[in-house]
Design an enzyme around this catalytic site. Structure first.
Site, PDB file in Angstrom:
ATOM      1  N   SER A  81       0.857  -1.183   0.000  1.00 52.61           N
ATOM      2  CA  SER A  81       0.000   0.000   0.000  1.00 52.61           C
ATOM      3  C   SER A  81       0.889   1.228   0.000  1.00 52.61           C
ATOM      4  O   SER A  81       1.924   1.244   0.663  1.00 52.61           O
ATOM      5  CB  SER A  81      -0.906   0.050   1.230  1.00 52.61           C
ATOM      6  N   GLU A  88      -3.230  18.980  -3.530  1.00 49.27           N
ATOM      7  CA  GLU A  88      -4.569  18.942  -4.113  1.00 49.27           C
ATOM      8  C   GLU A  88      -5.486  17.949  -3.395  1.00 49.27           C
ATOM      9  O   GLU A  88      -6.689  18.009  -3.561  1.00 49.27           O
ATOM     10  CB  GLU A  88      -4.485  18.570  -5.602  1.00 49.27           C
ATOM     11  N   SER A  89      -4.953  17.004  -2.637  1.00 55.44           N
ATOM     12  CA  SER A  89      -5.682  16.049  -1.788  1.00 55.44           C
ATOM     13  C   SER A  89      -4.865  14.779  -1.579  1.00 55.44           C
ATOM     14  O   SER A  89      -3.871  14.829  -0.886  1.00 55.44           O
ATOM     15  CB  SER A  89      -7.086  15.738  -2.282  1.00 55.44           C
ATOM     16  N   HIS A  94      -3.203   0.238  -3.706  1.00 53.11           N
ATOM     17  CA  HIS A  94      -3.159  -0.979  -2.886  1.00 53.11           C
ATOM     18  C   HIS A  94      -3.081  -2.177  -3.828  1.00 53.11           C
ATOM     19  O   HIS A  94      -3.816  -2.233  -4.819  1.00 53.11           O
ATOM     20  CB  HIS A  94      -4.396  -1.075  -1.993  1.00 53.11           C
ATOM     21  N   CYS A 109      -9.084  18.299  -5.378  1.00 53.32           N
ATOM     22  CA  CYS A 109      -9.971  19.449  -5.204  1.00 53.32           C
ATOM     23  C   CYS A 109      -9.860  20.435  -6.360  1.00 53.32           C
ATOM     24  O   CYS A 109     -10.507  21.475  -6.345  1.00 53.32           O
ATOM     25  CB  CYS A 109      -9.636  20.165  -3.897  1.00 53.32           C
TER      26      CYS A 109
END
Length: 144
Positions: A81, A88-89, A94, A109
């Protein structure tokens, strides 16, 4: 509120670009968009956290996002992972090597070039099938 999943096979990059452009990513009526990708029957699975980090950093650079921090974990007996925190976020991957499957989440965003990142991931993982779901998040009508 969510968009229907689209299925793609490897080599259908123009269909991916068309489907992604049809997803209303560039409208300003939401605070962000979550892209969920499922890469199925992957012939190439990253084997180390370093390899996963490398592909994530390369695709982040291609999508022109700003990486703020990252963390990676190798599971026992297998699976990886990785999460990139973005200005931006966020962007996560995974892996399930025992199922030849990889899942991605990419939340942003703002406006970024999702298509180039998805295309590169399909090429890198050599996925024979790819499903993409777009989910607009926190539409602005709820804040009026």
């Amino acid at each position: 509120m969510y968009k229907k999943k689209k299925k793609f096979s490897a080599g259908q990059y123009s269909e991916i670009a068309n489907a992604m452009s049809n997803i209303e990513l560039r409208k300003c009526n939401k605070l962000g968009t979550l892209i969920i990708g499922e890469f199925i029957n992957c012939e190439h699975m990253p084997k180390t956290c370093e390899e996963l980090k490398d592909v994530m950093m390369k695709t982040a650079d291609m999508m022109k996002v700003t990486v703020v921090s990252s963390t990676f974990h190798a599971f026992n007996p297998h699976g990886l992972s990785g999460v990139l925190v973005l200005a931006e976020s966020h962007y996560s991957i995974h892996t399930w090597p025992e199922h030849k499957t990889i899942a991605i989440d990419l939340f942003c965003c703002g406006v970024i070039d999702y298509e180039i990142g998805i295309q590169k991931l399909i090429e890198f993982f050599k996925a024979s099938d790819c499903q993409i779901l777009s989910l607009p998040r926190l539409t602005k009508k709820y804040f009026c």
